[in-house]
Write a protein that holds these residues in place. Sequence first.
Motif: not given
Length: 76
Positions: A3-11, A44-56
């Motif tokens: 389980l990890r936090e997603a980053g831009p490479e996960d789009a 997804w690219v926008a959400e992964l770049g938004d510091p207010a959004v956490t994607t696991l």
Amino acid sequence: MQLREAGPEDADALTDCEEAAYGTGLAHVFGDLPWPRDGIRRRWVAELGDPAVTTLVVDLVGDEDREGVVIHAVDR
């Protein structure tokens, strides 16, 4: 499994995951229309770049037969 936090490479993986989950389940809604892959990926690219959004994501690390993102959760 990890389980990890997603980053831009996960789009791309998140787009694939969403397509697999919703593409079949909502086929009756989309009918003959193609899956809106480009729009979903842009979101997804926008959400992964938004510091207010956490994607696991649950990543199947080390399992060659099933490697990749298998589930995601978003918190805003």
